[in-house]
Motif scaffolding. Structure first.
Motif, mmCIF file in Angstrom:
data_model
loop_
_atom_site.group_PDB
_atom_site.id
_atom_site.type_symbol
_atom_site.label_atom_id
_atom_site.label_comp_id
_atom_site.label_asym_id
_atom_site.label_seq_id
_atom_site.Cartn_x
_atom_site.Cartn_y
_atom_site.Cartn_z
ATOM 1 N N LEU A 101 1.165 3.342 -14.975
ATOM 2 C CA LEU A 101 1.074 1.956 -14.514
ATOM 3 C C LEU A 101 0.527 1.942 -13.087
ATOM 4 C CD1 LEU A 101 2.058 -0.834 -15.736
ATOM 5 C CD2 LEU A 101 3.942 -0.653 -14.113
ATOM 6 N N LEU A 102 -0.526 1.143 -12.866
ATOM 7 C CA LEU A 102 -1.227 1.154 -11.571
ATOM 8 C C LEU A 102 -0.366 0.645 -10.419
ATOM 9 C CD1 LEU A 102 -4.697 -0.122 -12.833
ATOM 10 C CD2 LEU A 102 -4.234 2.161 -11.926
ATOM 11 N N ILE A 103 0.554 -0.288 -10.694
ATOM 12 C CA ILE A 103 1.411 -0.806 -9.604
ATOM 13 C C ILE A 103 2.893 -0.526 -9.884
ATOM 14 C CG2 ILE A 103 -0.201 -2.512 -8.667
ATOM 15 C CD1 ILE A 103 1.405 -4.675 -10.245
ATOM 16 N N SER A 104 3.154 0.626 -10.438
ATOM 17 C CA SER A 104 4.547 1.032 -10.658
ATOM 18 C C SER A 104 5.193 1.393 -9.320
ATOM 19 C CB SER A 104 4.577 2.258 -11.579
ATOM 20 O OG SER A 104 5.889 2.770 -11.637
ATOM 21 N N HIS A 141 6.608 -4.906 -17.603
ATOM 22 C CA HIS A 141 6.742 -3.638 -16.885
ATOM 23 C C HIS A 141 7.525 -3.776 -15.573
ATOM 24 C CE1 HIS A 141 2.838 -2.571 -19.092
ATOM 25 N NE2 HIS A 141 3.776 -1.795 -19.580
ATOM 26 N N THR A 142 8.278 -2.745 -15.225
ATOM 27 C CA THR A 142 8.890 -2.670 -13.899
ATOM 28 C C THR A 142 7.751 -2.392 -12.919
ATOM 29 O OG1 THR A 142 10.866 -1.745 -14.874
ATOM 30 C CG2 THR A 142 10.613 -1.446 -12.500
ATOM 31 N N GLN A 143 7.607 -3.272 -11.929
ATOM 32 C CA GLN A 143 6.413 -3.177 -11.080
ATOM 33 C C GLN A 143 6.700 -3.627 -9.657
ATOM 34 O OE1 GLN A 143 3.776 -6.876 -12.051
ATOM 35 N NE2 GLN A 143 4.989 -6.438 -13.867
ATOM 36 N N LEU A 144 5.818 -3.207 -8.750
ATOM 37 C CA LEU A 144 5.866 -3.706 -7.378
ATOM 38 C C LEU A 144 5.393 -5.157 -7.381
ATOM 39 C CD1 LEU A 144 4.213 -0.602 -5.684
ATOM 40 C CD2 LEU A 144 6.628 -1.237 -5.576
ATOM 41 N N VAL A 145 5.738 -5.894 -6.316
ATOM 42 C CA VAL A 145 5.320 -7.299 -6.253
ATOM 43 C C VAL A 145 4.653 -7.590 -4.909
ATOM 44 C CG1 VAL A 145 7.086 -8.134 -7.859
ATOM 45 C CG2 VAL A 145 7.584 -8.056 -5.407
ATOM 46 N N GLY A 146 3.983 -8.743 -4.873
ATOM 47 C CA GLY A 146 3.446 -9.289 -3.630
ATOM 48 C C GLY A 146 2.521 -8.341 -2.886
ATOM 49 N N LYS A 147 2.680 -8.355 -1.538
ATOM 50 C CA LYS A 147 1.780 -7.581 -0.675
ATOM 51 C C LYS A 147 1.827 -6.084 -0.997
ATOM 52 C CE LYS A 147 0.673 -6.787 4.188
ATOM 53 N NZ LYS A 147 0.288 -5.404 3.953
ATOM 54 N N GLU A 148 3.051 -5.591 -1.270
ATOM 55 C CA GLU A 148 3.180 -4.154 -1.549
ATOM 56 C C GLU A 148 2.389 -3.782 -2.803
ATOM 57 O OE1 GLU A 148 6.556 -0.651 -1.760
ATOM 58 O OE2 GLU A 148 7.172 -2.720 -2.141
ATOM 59 N N ALA A 149 2.451 -4.631 -3.827
ATOM 60 C CA ALA A 149 1.723 -4.349 -5.066
ATOM 61 C C ALA A 149 0.222 -4.292 -4.806
ATOM 62 C CB ALA A 149 2.029 -5.421 -6.111
ATOM 63 N N ARG A 150 -0.264 -5.240 -4.025
ATOM 64 C CA ARG A 150 -1.706 -5.287 -3.750
ATOM 65 C C ARG A 150 -2.141 -4.062 -2.935
ATOM 66 N NH1 ARG A 150 -6.128 -6.992 -0.912
ATOM 67 N NH2 ARG A 150 -7.501 -8.505 -1.947
ATOM 68 N N ASP A 151 -1.361 -3.749 -1.899
ATOM 69 C CA ASP A 151 -1.702 -2.581 -1.053
ATOM 70 C C ASP A 151 -1.710 -1.296 -1.874
ATOM 71 O OD1 ASP A 151 -1.887 -4.284 1.070
ATOM 72 O OD2 ASP A 151 0.040 -3.726 1.972
ATOM 73 N N VAL A 152 -0.683 -1.138 -2.710
ATOM 74 C CA VAL A 152 -0.572 0.077 -3.525
ATOM 75 C C VAL A 152 -1.709 0.129 -4.553
ATOM 76 C CG1 VAL A 152 0.831 1.139 -5.362
ATOM 77 C CG2 VAL A 152 1.889 0.508 -3.186
ATOM 78 N N LEU A 153 -2.035 -1.025 -5.141
ATOM 79 C CA LEU A 153 -3.121 -1.053 -6.134
ATOM 80 C C LEU A 153 -4.427 -0.564 -5.504
ATOM 81 C CD1 LEU A 153 -4.230 -1.755 -8.951
ATOM 82 C CD2 LEU A 153 -4.634 -4.085 -8.116
ATOM 83 N N ILE A 154 -4.708 -1.042 -4.325
ATOM 84 C CA ILE A 154 -5.965 -0.655 -3.669
ATOM 85 C C ILE A 154 -5.991 0.862 -3.410
ATOM 86 C CG2 ILE A 154 -7.218 -0.863 -1.463
ATOM 87 C CD1 ILE A 154 -6.526 -3.931 -1.747
ATOM 88 N N GLU A 155 -4.882 1.403 -2.964
ATOM 89 C CA GLU A 155 -4.828 2.858 -2.735
ATOM 90 C C GLU A 155 -4.931 3.631 -4.052
ATOM 91 O OE1 GLU A 155 -5.132 4.363 0.186
ATOM 92 O OE2 GLU A 155 -5.385 2.300 0.865
ATOM 93 N N THR A 156 -4.287 3.114 -5.107
ATOM 94 C CA THR A 156 -4.321 3.787 -6.413
ATOM 95 C C THR A 156 -5.724 3.758 -7.003
ATOM 96 O OG1 THR A 156 -2.048 3.008 -6.729
ATOM 97 C CG2 THR A 156 -3.136 3.897 -8.668
#
Ligand code: MG
Length: 295
Positions: A101-104, A141-156
């Motif tokens: 999962l990309l934003i796990s 899915h259990t996932q990150l939310v908000g700003k953290e999700a976006r930041d992590v997605l970009i790095e992933t």
């Protein structure tokens, strides 16, 4: 100091010009190519006992592409290349077929998404596909939310984009409607993620079915996607074939024409009635709507 004088003294003309004419900010190339309507379908939507039979039907019905399921794709290379031989059908996108999962919140799950997506993109490149569709997370899915999700997605996405870019294929981020995925719902949001990753291997798509619920303007959504848009899914309001309910595709097609869209528009929907009759009928409906979309 007068405002005009203040601006003059604090912002040199050269810098001001750089802000307004910086080509990296422009979403469209200087000369927009003429858009093409390239009809396509997911393989599972076409009736037939073999992929060969489905491909032959698609060609007979005036389509130019087929979208493949990503499950077991590496084991199907011969079947797929044999089925395409001697036809004008090209592979558009690959749908599904990666794990993790990309934003796990769990790095192990994100790393699994990176490695399995890279493998899928390698097969996509071997087959000459545009790329592989990716949904950052579904609501279940259990996932990150908000700003953290976006930041992590970009790095992933960065290492995946680098791999895809070298192979000449793309990850196609797909916004869904809020009932399926709350994190990524609008085309403009997906486009801004592509811009921030800044990799030729990271692109996006739009799905008319989801767009009906999330976008205020189909045309505006495609304009905001601009150069990042490389695939489109087709489905009506109730996710049936285009033409089987009141969903109009004309405004969206205007957007595709304005951005000079060169990708495929691919059926991802159910069918009311016999598919052998209704799918070619839907293709003719789409051609009519494309012609009505004057710009
Ligand atoms: Mg879709």
């Amino acid at each position: 100091m007068e405002r005009r004088n203040f601006l003059k003294s604090s912002l040199p003309l050269a810098a001001a010009l750089a802000i307004t004419t910086d080509p990296s900010r422009a979403e469209q190339p200087a000369k927009t190519p003429k858009a093409k309507l390239q009809l396509c379908s997911q393989e599972s939507r076409i009736p037939g006992d073999s992929l060969k039979e489905k491909i032959d039907k698609l060609q007979k019905w005036g389509a130019r592409g087929v979208e493949l399921s990503g499950g077991n794709l590496s084991k199907r290379v011969k079947e797929i290349t044999d089925a395409l031989k001697g036809t004008k059908i090209k592979i558009s996108a690959i749908c599904g077929g990666y794990s993790g999962l990309l934003i796990s919140p769990d790095k192990t799950r994100r790393d699994l998404a990176i490695s399995t997506m890279k493998d899928l993109l390698s097969v996509a490149a071997e087959l000459g596909a545009i790329g592989a569709i990716a949904v950052p997370a579904f609501n279940k899915h259990t996932q990150l939310v908000g700003k953290e999700a976006r930041d992590v997605l970009i790095e992933t996405l960065k290492p995946i984009g680098e791999h895809a870019g070298k192979l000449g294929v793309k990850v196609l981020l797909e916004p869904l409607n809020r009932k399926e995925a709350y994190f990524l719902r609008q085309l403009a949001d997906a486009a801004s993620i592509c811009r921030d990753v800044n990799s030729p291997g990271i692109a996006m798509m739009g799905d008319f079915y989801h767009m009906y619920f999330e976008e205020t303007s189909d045309q505006g959504a495609f304009l905001s996607a601009g150069k990042y848009l490389h695939h489109v899914h087709l489905g009506s309001i109730k996710r049936k074939l285009p033409g089987q309910d009141a969903r109009s595709f004309v405004d969206g097609f205007r957007g595709l024409k304005r951005i000079g869209y060169q990708g495929f528009v691919s059926l991802e929907c159910g069918c009311i009635g016999k598919r052998d009759i209704e799918i070619p009928r839907s293709f003719r409906f789409l051609e009519k709507q494309w012609n009505e979309a004057t710009i």
